[in-house]
Design an enzyme around this catalytic site. Structure first.
Site: not given
Ligand code: GBH
Length: 482
Positions: A79, A383, A312, A314, A125, A172
């Protein structure tokens, strides 16, 4: 941790994910013009270590190396995202198309196929052509944005569509809306907080942007299905971020309710219109007329517009409800995200990212939650991955021995296998984030997510980490042989 007999179906395929601005570099080559991330990252104070994506992993010049490591790791799927400002540098429907940009991706896709790797292409993206932001505010202007975005995707389907079977319209949309137009942590950095940015209205703009992205997604899917799908035979969907929620106080019904509200504000904002044809009631109730209503025509474009659910995922948080009226700038559903519950238990170990603490069971629980709410859609995990606390400061021999990341994948892939085998979740593809360390947005190069180390000081050299081999072994173990 996973139930040992859980298996993934024989047609399950896996690979890795990246995104254009995070890896390509070559920011001004072959006709590419700036995106909002070029502009944002070059604004003082926006990226923690003062870096940007001018060079990044230099993947624009190293497609062969990237394909070689994918092959070495046994990946069957890759991807990656297309940079809109490489393809239409100014972005708009009356602006010129840059053949060199299209040729670059066309060749890359051919080379992937030649290596036996399926391309899985994200159309957007986050790297919006900067000119469109300047011209009319990007997705703040729904009609202009939808017209320009759908022109761009039509150009892409016309020239690359015969060799791509999997498309993601937006990565996202929550991040573009909330981080870009409320918190101001992502480009274009708009927020109500005047200490961070001179312009922006975080009470309204995220909801306007979310609406534009939903309509643009629905329209793009409609175009693909009417004009291309029959001949090209691919599938198309959106990718949503979403982390799991556990109640801060498991006995408090208001915390339990807040967990649902958190998932609705983060995920169902987009997924409910797509699967159910309406916004969640909790959002309508809290936001009133600040949430732009979907017209009947928009509902018919958006409802049913996903061939698959792009997930996605985490981590997880403990969720505590807030008392009293929500703040007008609130985008979360009037609740707090915490790392410890009422008893002081941590949701998971710390990583290098403030927001990310692994909690593998949450992956299984969220897949089940999504499946029940949306009628067991086909799920593609687009992801999943982690950073490691202090990884960037380790000597190379320790850094490449990334046992923490390897364990993350053992636990998360195991949880996914349980979701498939025990909960009946229809998950069919998985792409780990990320193939290699890359530009981690406002964290710059401090947090590494790769299964491949990138030596930014030594000509972007790629060196496999332990986790790259662990991921391959895991899927060998979990995928049922025919
Ligand atoms: C992904 O987002 C992205 O698609 C990717 O590009 C990126 O490299 C990867 O994560 C790793 O970060 O604390 O208010 O700042 C993940 C989803 C949602 C994670 C928002 C970070 C931060 C909220 N993201 N979150 S805040």
């Amino acid at each position: 941790m996973a139930v040992t007999e859980s298996r993934l179906p024989p047609d399950f395929i896996w690979g890795y994910a990246t995104a254009s601005y995070q890896i390509e570099g070559a920011h001004d080559e072959d006709g590419r013009l700036p995106s909002i991330w070029d502009t944002f990252s070059k604004t003082a104070g926006k990226v923690e270590d003062g870096t940007n994506g001018d060079v990044a992993c230099d993947s624009y010049h190293r497609t062969h190396e990237d394909i070689a490591i994918l092959k070495q790791y046994g990946a069957k799927l890759y991807r990656f995202s297309l940079s809109w400002p490489r393809i239409i540098p100014l972005g708009g429907r009356k602006d010129p198309v840059n053949q060199k940009g299209l040729e670059f991706y066309s060749k890359f896709i051919d080379d992937l196929h030649a290596a036996g790797i399926e391309p899985f292409v994200t159309l957007f993206h986050w790297d919006l052509p900067d000119e469109l932001m300047k011209r009319y505010g990007g997705p703040l202007n729904k009609d202009e944005f939808v017209a320009d975005y759908t022109n761009y995707v039509r150009v892409v389907f016309q020239s690359l569509g015969h060799k791509v079977k999997h498309w993601v319209t937006f990565n996202e949309p929550w991040c573009s809306s909330v981080l870009g137009h409320n918190i101001g942590k992502h480009a274009p950095g708009r927020t109500s907080d005047r200490t961070k940015n001179p312009v922006g209205d975080g009470t309204r703009e995220p909801w306007i942007v979310g609406h534009s992205l939903l309509v643009a997604h629905g329209t793009a899917v409609d175009i693909y299905r009417k004009e291309f799908k029959q001949i090209q035979g691919g599938e198309i969907g959106i990718t949503l971020n979403g982390d799991w929620a556990e109640p801060w106080d498991p006995e408090d019904p208001e915390d339990i309710e807040a967990c649902t509200r958190k998932l609705e504000f983060a995920i169902s904002w987009f997924a409910d219109p797509i699967y159910l044809g309406k916004y969640p009631d909790s959002m309508v109730k809290q936001l009133g007329d600040r949430l732009p209503p979907l017209t009947p025509d928009e509902v018919s474009l958006i409802k049913g517009s996903n061939d698959f659910y792009g997930m996605n995922h985490y981590c997880a948080n403990y969720i505590r409800h807030r008392e009293g009226e929500p703040d007008p700038d609130d985008t979360a559903g009037n609740l707090d995200h915490l790392f410890e519950d009422k008893f002081g238990n941590s949701i998971g170990p710390e990583t290098n990212c403030e927001w990310l603490r692994p909690h593998p069971l949450g992956f299984r629980k969220l897949m089940k939650w999504l499946s029940e709410r949306y009628g067991y859609p086909k799920i593609y995990v687009t992801e999943n991955g982690t950073s490691i606390k202090g990884e960037n400061d380790l000597p190379l021999e320790e850094l490449v021995n990334d046992e923490f990341r390897a364990q993350y994948y053992r636990d998360y892939v195991g949880a996914m296998a349980d979701a498939a085998a025990i909960d009946g979740v229809n998950v069919k593809k998985y792409m780990a984030w990320s193939l290699m360390d890359n530009f981690e947005w406002s964290e710059g190069y401090q947090s590494r997510f790769g299964v491949t180390y990138v030596d930014y000081k030594n000509n972007q050299k790629r060196i496999p980490k332990k986790s790259a081999f662990v991921v391959g072994e895991l899927f060998d173990k979990y995928i049922t042989k025919d």
